[in-house]
Design an enzyme around this catalytic site. Structure first.
Site, PDB file in Angstrom:
ATOM      1  N   GLU A  37       9.942  21.325  -9.635  1.00  0.00           N
ATOM      2  CA  GLU A  37      10.418  20.129 -10.282  1.00  0.00           C
ATOM      3  C   GLU A  37       9.248  19.271 -10.720  1.00  0.00           C
ATOM      4  O   GLU A  37       8.320  18.918  -9.908  1.00  0.00           O
ATOM      5  CB  GLU A  37      11.205  19.208  -9.274  1.00  0.00           C
ATOM      6  CG  GLU A  37      11.612  17.839  -9.625  1.00  0.00           C
ATOM      7  CD  GLU A  37      12.215  17.117  -8.775  1.00  0.00           C
ATOM      8  OE1 GLU A  37      12.121  17.350  -7.374  1.00  0.00           O
ATOM      9  OE2 GLU A  37      12.980  16.388  -8.954  1.00  0.00           O
ATOM     10  N   ARG A 262       8.545  29.653   3.353  1.00  0.00           N
ATOM     11  CA  ARG A 262       7.463  29.106   2.486  1.00  0.00           C
ATOM     12  C   ARG A 262       6.155  29.107   3.686  1.00  0.00           C
ATOM     13  O   ARG A 262       6.217  29.472   4.670  1.00  0.00           O
ATOM     14  CB  ARG A 262       7.709  27.744   2.429  1.00  0.00           C
ATOM     15  CG  ARG A 262       7.951  26.806   3.701  1.00  0.00           C
ATOM     16  CD  ARG A 262       8.865  25.571   3.652  1.00  0.00           C
ATOM     17  NE  ARG A 262       8.257  24.850   2.431  1.00  0.00           N
ATOM     18  CZ  ARG A 262       9.006  23.914   1.795  1.00  0.00           C
ATOM     19  NH1 ARG A 262      10.213  23.737   2.172  1.00  0.00           N
ATOM     20  NH2 ARG A 262       8.524  23.396   0.688  1.00  0.00           N
ATOM     21  N   LYS A 272       5.529  17.710   0.518  1.00  0.00           N
ATOM     22  CA  LYS A 272       5.106  16.780  -0.626  1.00  0.00           C
ATOM     23  C   LYS A 272       5.150  15.364  -0.184  1.00  0.00           C
ATOM     24  O   LYS A 272       4.200  14.405  -0.289  1.00  0.00           O
ATOM     25  CB  LYS A 272       6.275  16.840  -1.835  1.00  0.00           C
ATOM     26  CG  LYS A 272       5.708  16.891  -3.162  1.00  0.00           C
ATOM     27  CD  LYS A 272       6.912  16.921  -3.982  1.00  0.00           C
ATOM     28  CE  LYS A 272       6.818  18.491  -4.658  1.00  0.00           C
ATOM     29  NZ  LYS A 272       7.792  18.756  -5.690  1.00  0.00           N
TER      30      LYS A 272
END
Length: 562
Positions: A37, A262, A272
């Site tokens: 994204e 992850r 993030k």
RNA sequence: UGGGGCGUCGUCAAGUGGUAAGACACAGGAUUUUGGUUCCUGCACUCGGAGGUUCGAAUCCUCCCGCCCCAGCCA
């Protein structure tokens, strides 16, 4: 290249793909995609995904698409798509002409939504966001069906068309998939698939005021692109039933979603949200601060794409939550740089040495090997003279047992130059050593004694009159805790206050005057250093320490302290 | 008595019924004009626990324990 490459471990995803190839499930195709994204910068965790997706495709003769998942105009910006493209390219991956955007599919996605409505599989809900939340139920209690759930198809069609036309304000209506409000999986309790957002999109401008949600968009984008294996992280495992539901209900091409864990790295954070906090809280200088685990940060720090790719291969891919040791990443960098980085001499904390029996005003050139690991790198000339600098740490007036560098009365070798013997120590009024006086043995030119006598240490040095001055930044891990924020502590409390040390008057050998930005060098006996891509100037270089060399002495000294 | 996932060396991680790969880290030793590199050597009688099936189990079954994710009109 080398035959002694570490074999990369297999993993469950490769096994799945191999099975699919054997059963010819996808007609021999392997198409993957990396779907960021564009709402932030890429970090090392993304590198794992990039490396996996491009790697699997390449391994099976397939392709990997770069697809921007840009369905939320509130958060996304072109600045991010540009930086993501730059980073993927820098890492060494090529999406050729397959640069896609979910926003390119908005029209088709709209068509599919109309179909869902016509089939009775989607409806326009007019509940408020808060009401929808209440109706959803809880983890242990089923949800309630919306009073709008059974609107006739024609009314749904009309409302949805008017949503698209901009007749309603944000939040007035949403389009929901009609699945099962009692499902144990919250994602299946009539998930929202379209919402009204009267916001300009960085690519489609004002064309749309309704935007599709991730779950609805992602599977269809995969389908449209003919993806075979849609690799994503574990938290989407709960979304797979929805991924499958949409494609099955629409009876379209149906890729297989596979989830993997992850990446977590010790002594850093990769979310993030936390990364933003570091930048905005002023803990670092920006997204590309060399201490940041972003691709931009690692690049500025002096990590090579190769070292990051090797790291991604070595950590493997699995489904279990894990924390990879930062030391492995550092190892991959050292391994890569040891083969390719030219060696130079630079003194970070200078201590003046005067060679008392060397003629004043004279100098000579000595030959130095550029890279002992690579004969093709050749040699260079290094100037030598009566006044030199050595590293402060390489001299001790009263050395402990295992210290075998320079000390009063002791003889050591200056790399590629001469043996020198310490004869006198000059101190200032506070008793601090300011200069060391030594005698050199002219017969040891180049570094070998004709009489065969040995020295226990070889020191790096720089001729005082020829040295160039430089700023050198010493970086250490950003956090002083292997798992920042562990327990109840706020992760910012674990920020390492000594993660950056700026050294001003460093003395470097003259060949470094022309160091190109981003060029990598090994400062002998110290570590690998990278000319800063933003601040370094010809004649006035600025270096970042990428990683130290492994250091036996540091370990011994550390033990002595304890 | 919500749903989904995961537990193999300090850290990653192979292994898919035949008797525990590899890497990093760590510890010794050799070589060395970088206390770097390189090279040897060591490092899980044991796979979260307890039962069971089997000639044989990390792999199959049962129960238990622990950890992670999910209640955005974020992705």
């Amino acid at each position: 290249m080398s035959q002694t490459e570490t074999p990369t471990p297999s993993n469950f995803i490769r096994n799945f793909i191999q099975e699919d190839m054997k059963s010819n499930k996808w007609g021999g195709r392997v198409i993957t995609r990396f779907p960021p994204e564009p709402n932030g910068y890429l970090h090392i965790g993304h590198a794992k995904s990039i490396s996996l997706n491009f790697g699997m495709a390449a391994e099976f003769g397939g392709k990997c698409n770069l697809r921007f998942d840009d369905t939320n105009p509130l958060k996304e910006e072109v600045e991010y798509v540009e930086s993501i493209k730059e980073d993927v390219k820098w890492l060494g991956f090529d999406w050729e002409n397959r640069e896609f955007y979910a926003s390119d599919y908005f029209h088709q996605l709209y068509g599919f939504a109309v179909r869902l409505i016509e089939q009775g599989d989607a409806y326009v809900d007019s509940l408020s966001p808060e009401e929808i939340r209440k109706y959803r139920g809880t983890l242990t209690e089923p949800g309630k069906e919306s009073p709008y759930r059974d609107r006739p198809v024609t009314e749904n069609l009309d409302l949805f068309e008017r949503m698209r036309a901009g007749e309603f304000e944000d939040g007035a209506h949403v389009l929901r998939a009609k699945i099962d409000m009692a499902s144990g999986n919250l994602n299946m309790r009539d998930p929202t698939i379209y919402r009204i957002r009267k916001t300009a999109h960085h690519r489609t401008g004002d064309k749309w005021v309704i935007y599709p949600m991730y779950d609805y968009t992602h599977c269809l984008s995969d389908s449209l692109e003919g993806i075979t294996h849609s690799l994503c992280t574990l938290e989407f495992e709960d979304h797979r039933p929805l991924y499958d539901w949409v494609l099955r209900t629409l009876e379209v091409y149906h890729p297989r979603q596979i989830e993997f864990a992850r990446l977590n790295l010790s002594f850093t954070v990769l979310s993030k949200r936390k990364l933003i906090q570091l930048v905005e809280g002023g803990y670092v200088s920006g997204w590309d601060d060399p201490r940041m685990p972003t691709i931009q940060g690692f690049r500025r720090r002096g990590f090579t794409p190769e070292s990051i790719r090797t790291f991604c291969e070595r950590i493997g891919v699995a489904k279990r939550d894990s924390v990879v040791d930062l030391a492995l990443l550092e190892h991959c960098l050292r391994e890569d740089l040891n083969k390719r980085a030219p060696r130079v001499m630079g003194v970070l904390n200078p201590l003046k040495v005067v060679i008392t029996n060397y003629p004043e005003g004279e100098s000579e050139e000595l030959e130095a090997v550029n890279n002992p690991e690579d004969p093709a790198a050749g040699t260079r000339q290094v100037p030598f003279s009566r006044e030199l600098y050595i590293e402060r740490d390489d001299f001790m007036e009263d050395p402990p047992k295992k210290f075998f560098r320079l000390a009063p009365g002791r003889e050591v070798r200056l790399r590629y130059a001469y043996f020198i013997k310490c004869e006198e120590v000059i101190k200032d009024e506070d008793g601090a050593v300011v200069e060391v006086r030594c005698a050199y043995d002219p017969a040891t030119r180049g570094g070998d004694a004709p009489d065969g006598r040995k020295v226990k240490a070889t020191l790096h040095w720089v001729s005082a009159g020829h040295a160039i001055e430089a700023e050198v930044r010493l970086y250490d891990r950003l956090f002083n805790h292997p798992n920042p924020g562990a327990g109840k502590t706020d992760f910012t409390e674990h920020v390492n206050p000594k993660s950056l040390t700026v050294l001003k008057g460093c003395k470097l050998e003259p060949s470094l005057a022309s160091a190109e930005p981003e060029s990598l060098h090994q400062f002998e006996r110290l570590g690998y250093f990278c000319a800063d891509r933003r601040d370094s100037r010809p004649g006035r270089p600025t270096f970042n320490r990428s990683v130290t060399l492994r250091d036996q002495w540091a370990k011994i000294a550390q033990k002595g302290k304890k």
